[in-house]
Design a protein around this motif. Structure first.
Motif, PDB file in Angstrom:
ATOM      1  N   VAL A 178       0.872  -1.178  -0.090  1.00  0.00           N
ATOM      2  CA  VAL A 178      -0.033   0.033  -0.171  1.00  0.00           C
ATOM      3  C   VAL A 178       0.590   1.246   0.021  1.00  0.00           C
ATOM      4  CG1 VAL A 178      -1.943   1.320   1.178  1.00  0.00           C
ATOM      5  CG2 VAL A 178      -1.982  -1.221   1.100  1.00  0.00           C
ATOM      6  N   ALA A 179       1.980   1.200   0.919  1.00  0.00           N
ATOM      7  CA  ALA A 179       2.644   2.401   0.759  1.00  0.00           C
ATOM      8  C   ALA A 179       3.469   2.646  -0.455  1.00  0.00           C
ATOM      9  CB  ALA A 179       3.961   2.224   2.113  1.00  0.00           C
ATOM     10  N   PHE A 180       3.800   1.451  -1.194  1.00  0.00           N
ATOM     11  CA  PHE A 180       4.459   1.659  -2.617  1.00  0.00           C
ATOM     12  C   PHE A 180       3.533   2.390  -3.602  1.00  0.00           C
ATOM     13  CE2 PHE A 180       4.715  -0.109  -6.786  1.00  0.00           C
ATOM     14  CZ  PHE A 180       6.108   0.416  -7.269  1.00  0.00           C
ATOM     15  N   ALA A 181       2.330   2.089  -3.375  1.00  0.00           N
ATOM     16  CA  ALA A 181       0.949   2.382  -4.263  1.00  0.00           C
ATOM     17  C   ALA A 181       0.823   3.668  -3.993  1.00  0.00           C
ATOM     18  CB  ALA A 181      -0.102   1.621  -4.280  1.00  0.00           C
ATOM     19  N   GLU A 182       0.884   4.191  -2.517  1.00  0.00           N
ATOM     20  CA  GLU A 182       0.417   5.777  -2.377  1.00  0.00           C
ATOM     21  C   GLU A 182       1.791   6.618  -2.548  1.00  0.00           C
ATOM     22  OE1 GLU A 182      -2.035   4.814   1.735  1.00  0.00           O
ATOM     23  OE2 GLU A 182       0.264   5.278   1.561  1.00  0.00           O
ATOM     24  N   ARG A 183       2.849   6.050  -2.724  1.00  0.00           N
ATOM     25  CA  ARG A 183       4.116   6.951  -3.091  1.00  0.00           C
ATOM     26  C   ARG A 183       4.507   6.980  -4.559  1.00  0.00           C
ATOM     27  NH1 ARG A 183       4.213   5.466   2.035  1.00  0.00           N
ATOM     28  NH2 ARG A 183       4.933   6.616   3.595  1.00  0.00           N
ATOM     29  N   SER A 184       3.732   6.128  -5.416  1.00  0.00           N
ATOM     30  CA  SER A 184       4.320   5.501  -6.813  1.00  0.00           C
ATOM     31  C   SER A 184       4.292   6.998  -7.766  1.00  0.00           C
ATOM     32  CB  SER A 184       3.674   4.650  -7.279  1.00  0.00           C
ATOM     33  OG  SER A 184       2.168   4.747  -7.413  1.00  0.00           O
ATOM     34  N   HIS A 185       3.347   7.861  -7.527  1.00  0.00           N
ATOM     35  CA  HIS A 185       3.419   9.138  -8.286  1.00  0.00           C
ATOM     36  C   HIS A 185       4.434  10.112  -8.032  1.00  0.00           C
ATOM     37  CE1 HIS A 185       1.143  10.306  -4.705  1.00  0.00           C
ATOM     38  NE2 HIS A 185       1.485  11.618  -4.853  1.00  0.00           N
ATOM     39  N   LEU A 186       5.068   9.863  -6.770  1.00  0.00           N
ATOM     40  CA  LEU A 186       6.117  10.677  -6.289  1.00  0.00           C
ATOM     41  C   LEU A 186       7.493  10.453  -6.744  1.00  0.00           C
ATOM     42  CD1 LEU A 186       5.147  11.309  -2.528  1.00  0.00           C
ATOM     43  CD2 LEU A 186       4.621  12.695  -4.424  1.00  0.00           C
ATOM     44  N   LEU A 187       7.504   9.047  -7.318  1.00  0.00           N
ATOM     45  CA  LEU A 187       8.813   8.598  -7.676  1.00  0.00           C
ATOM     46  C   LEU A 187       9.133   8.651  -9.390  1.00  0.00           C
ATOM     47  CD1 LEU A 187       8.590   5.299  -5.522  1.00  0.00           C
ATOM     48  CD2 LEU A 187       9.950   7.602  -5.084  1.00  0.00           C
ATOM     49  N   SER A 188      10.079   8.511  -9.712  1.00  0.00           N
ATOM     50  CA  SER A 188      10.436   8.420 -11.225  1.00  0.00           C
ATOM     51  C   SER A 188       9.994   7.074 -11.626  1.00  0.00           C
ATOM     52  CB  SER A 188      11.660   8.787 -11.597  1.00  0.00           C
ATOM     53  OG  SER A 188      12.619   7.710 -10.943  1.00  0.00           O
ATOM     54  N   GLN A 189       9.699   7.101 -12.938  1.00  0.00           N
ATOM     55  CA  GLN A 189       9.152   5.714 -13.728  1.00  0.00           C
ATOM     56  C   GLN A 189      10.449   4.664 -13.385  1.00  0.00           C
ATOM     57  OE1 GLN A 189       8.313   5.967 -17.850  1.00  0.00           O
ATOM     58  NE2 GLN A 189       7.975   3.836 -17.945  1.00  0.00           N
ATOM     59  N   GLU A 190      11.664   5.042 -13.320  1.00  0.00           N
ATOM     60  CA  GLU A 190      12.830   4.020 -13.285  1.00  0.00           C
ATOM     61  C   GLU A 190      12.847   3.562 -11.955  1.00  0.00           C
ATOM     62  OE1 GLU A 190      12.871   6.876 -14.695  1.00  0.00           O
ATOM     63  OE2 GLU A 190      13.143   6.515 -16.807  1.00  0.00           O
ATOM     64  N   ARG A 191      12.859   4.592 -10.895  1.00  0.00           N
ATOM     65  CA  ARG A 191      12.692   4.162  -9.581  1.00  0.00           C
ATOM     66  C   ARG A 191      11.462   3.191  -9.058  1.00  0.00           C
ATOM     67  NH1 ARG A 191      15.618   2.438  -5.504  1.00  0.00           N
ATOM     68  NH2 ARG A 191      14.898   2.945  -3.318  1.00  0.00           N
ATOM     69  N   CYS A 192      10.078   3.402  -9.853  1.00  0.00           N
ATOM     70  CA  CYS A 192       9.051   2.722  -9.421  1.00  0.00           C
ATOM     71  C   CYS A 192       9.386   1.077  -9.949  1.00  0.00           C
ATOM     72  CB  CYS A 192       7.854   3.145 -10.120  1.00  0.00           C
ATOM     73  SG  CYS A 192       7.120   4.419  -9.292  1.00  0.00           S
ATOM     74  N   GLN A 193       9.886   0.972 -11.350  1.00  0.00           N
ATOM     75  CA  GLN A 193      10.315  -0.287 -11.802  1.00  0.00           C
ATOM     76  C   GLN A 193      11.286  -0.821 -11.128  1.00  0.00           C
ATOM     77  OE1 GLN A 193      11.031   0.424 -16.035  1.00  0.00           O
ATOM     78  NE2 GLN A 193       9.105   1.233 -16.326  1.00  0.00           N
ATOM     79  N   GLU A 194      12.265  -0.044 -10.557  1.00  0.00           N
ATOM     80  CA  GLU A 194      13.599  -0.841  -9.705  1.00  0.00           C
ATOM     81  C   GLU A 194      12.812  -1.522  -8.495  1.00  0.00           C
ATOM     82  OE1 GLU A 194      17.565   0.407  -7.485  1.00  0.00           O
ATOM     83  OE2 GLU A 194      16.625   1.994  -8.592  1.00  0.00           O
ATOM     84  N   LEU A 195      11.826  -0.655  -7.643  1.00  0.00           N
ATOM     85  CA  LEU A 195      11.436  -1.325  -6.582  1.00  0.00           C
ATOM     86  C   LEU A 195      10.380  -2.334  -7.088  1.00  0.00           C
ATOM     87  CD1 LEU A 195      10.634   2.197  -4.693  1.00  0.00           C
ATOM     88  CD2 LEU A 195      12.544   0.248  -4.081  1.00  0.00           C
ATOM     89  N   ALA A 196       9.610  -2.305  -7.776  1.00  0.00           N
ATOM     90  CA  ALA A 196       8.596  -3.309  -8.266  1.00  0.00           C
ATOM     91  C   ALA A 196       9.414  -4.705  -8.857  1.00  0.00           C
ATOM     92  CB  ALA A 196       7.623  -2.949  -9.385  1.00  0.00           C
ATOM     93  N   ALA A 197      10.393  -4.662  -9.104  1.00  0.00           N
ATOM     94  CA  ALA A 197      11.306  -5.809  -9.758  1.00  0.00           C
ATOM     95  C   ALA A 197      11.664  -6.673  -8.315  1.00  0.00           C
ATOM     96  CB  ALA A 197      12.440  -5.066 -10.369  1.00  0.00           C
ATOM     97  N   ILE A 198      11.681  -5.890  -7.259  1.00  0.00           N
ATOM     98  CA  ILE A 198      12.138  -6.889  -6.069  1.00  0.00           C
ATOM     99  C   ILE A 198      11.065  -7.797  -5.587  1.00  0.00           C
ATOM    100  CG2 ILE A 198      12.683  -6.573  -3.631  1.00  0.00           C
ATOM    101  CD1 ILE A 198      13.712  -3.856  -3.988  1.00  0.00           C
ATOM    102  N   VAL A 199       9.889  -7.570  -5.980  1.00  0.00           N
ATOM    103  CA  VAL A 199       8.887  -8.572  -5.562  1.00  0.00           C
ATOM    104  C   VAL A 199       8.082  -9.079  -6.581  1.00  0.00           C
ATOM    105  CG1 VAL A 199       8.673  -7.558  -3.158  1.00  0.00           C
ATOM    106  CG2 VAL A 199       7.439  -6.671  -4.699  1.00  0.00           C
ATOM    107  N   ALA A 200       7.699  -8.245  -7.760  1.00  0.00           N
ATOM    108  CA  ALA A 200       6.986  -8.824  -8.714  1.00  0.00           C
ATOM    109  C   ALA A 200       7.411  -9.999  -9.511  1.00  0.00           C
ATOM    110  CB  ALA A 200       6.684  -7.725  -9.766  1.00  0.00           C
ATOM    111  N   PRO A 201       6.784 -10.561 -10.228  1.00  0.00           N
ATOM    112  CA  PRO A 201       7.303 -11.851 -11.125  1.00  0.00           C
ATOM    113  C   PRO A 201       8.181 -11.324 -12.183  1.00  0.00           C
ATOM    114  CG  PRO A 201       4.733 -11.891 -10.650  1.00  0.00           C
ATOM    115  CD  PRO A 201       5.369 -10.697 -10.321  1.00  0.00           C
TER     116      PRO A 201
END
Length: 228
Positions: A178-201
């Motif tokens: 939930v915290a990731f989704a709430e803050r995703s609009h504050l992050l760059s696209q590259e940073r969002c993808q970097e964080l998502a790669a940790i847990v996403a398939p």
């Protein structure tokens, strides 16, 4: 001038208290004075019909309004008289806690000392000389007049189709999503993808990983974040 005072809670969280200055407090006092005068005039007109008894009750009412009007409002209205509420102010203890009955009584009884030698001169000088804008009554009672903190708007999640996780998540994992989704609009696209790669398939393209986590967050908030 910086009118923010740092205050550390017992939990170790540092809060910034915004102290009210002379102008804001003077305006709040003027509003309260007008309210008290209006009540006194209304009571005088009403009680004047009852002769000596009415005059006695009127004098008693004036005494209560003058000395206990601020005390009652500070205790019953979260530290704010009508004037303070109109100016967005409230009275708290020196450590940021809710004002106590004894502190409210002391700070208001000592308005006489702040008035001396005339026209609130002692109180005004004291407030101007201190960075926390305390008058004499505040110093003795250990109170502060601060701006009421503005209510923070709850962050909004991106509008995504809700999706429930395939396996149960513990409360920390749910909160992280939930915290990731709430803050995703504050992050760059590259940073969002970097964080998502940790847990996403791993077989998902990078942009879809971010959307997938946002969908999971939407599903969790739809059913509330609970311990599974």
């Amino acid at each position: 001038m910086d009118n923010h005072l740092p205050f550390e809670t017992p939990e170790g969280v540092v809060l910034q208290l915004e102290v009210a200055g002379l102008v804001a407090r003077s305006l709040a006092f003027t509003i309260d004075l007008a309210v008290r005068l209006g009540l006194m005039v209304a009571l005088s007109l009403l009680l004047s019909q009852f002769g000596g008894l009415g005059q006695g009750i009127m004098l008693l009412a004036w005494f209560v309004l003058e000395w206990f009007y601020p005390v009652l409002f500070e205790l019953l209205n979260h530290g704010a008289t009508p004037g303070k509420k109109a100016m967005g102010l409230r009275v708290v203890m020196g450590n940021g806690a809710t004002i106590s009955a004894s502190a409210s009584l002391v700070r208001n009884l000592l308005r006489t000392a702040d008035f001396l030698p005339f026209l609130w001169l002692s109180g005004i000088v004291c407030m101007l000389l201190r960075t926390d804008s305390r008058r004499l009554g505040d110093l003795v009672a250990d109170t502060l007049v601060i701006y009421k903190p503005a209510a923070e708007k709850a962050p909004e999640l991106p509008k995504r189709r809700p999706l429930m996780p395939k396996k149960p998540l513990n409360v920390e994992e749910q909160r992280a999503l939930v915290a990731f989704a709430e803050r995703s609009h504050l992050l760059s696209q590259e940073r969002c993808q970097e964080l998502a790669a940790i847990v996403a398939p791993d077989d998902m393209p990078p942009p879809q990983r971010v959307e997938y986590l946002q969908q999971l967050a939407a599903g969790l908030t739809g059913y509330q974040v609970t311990r599974l």
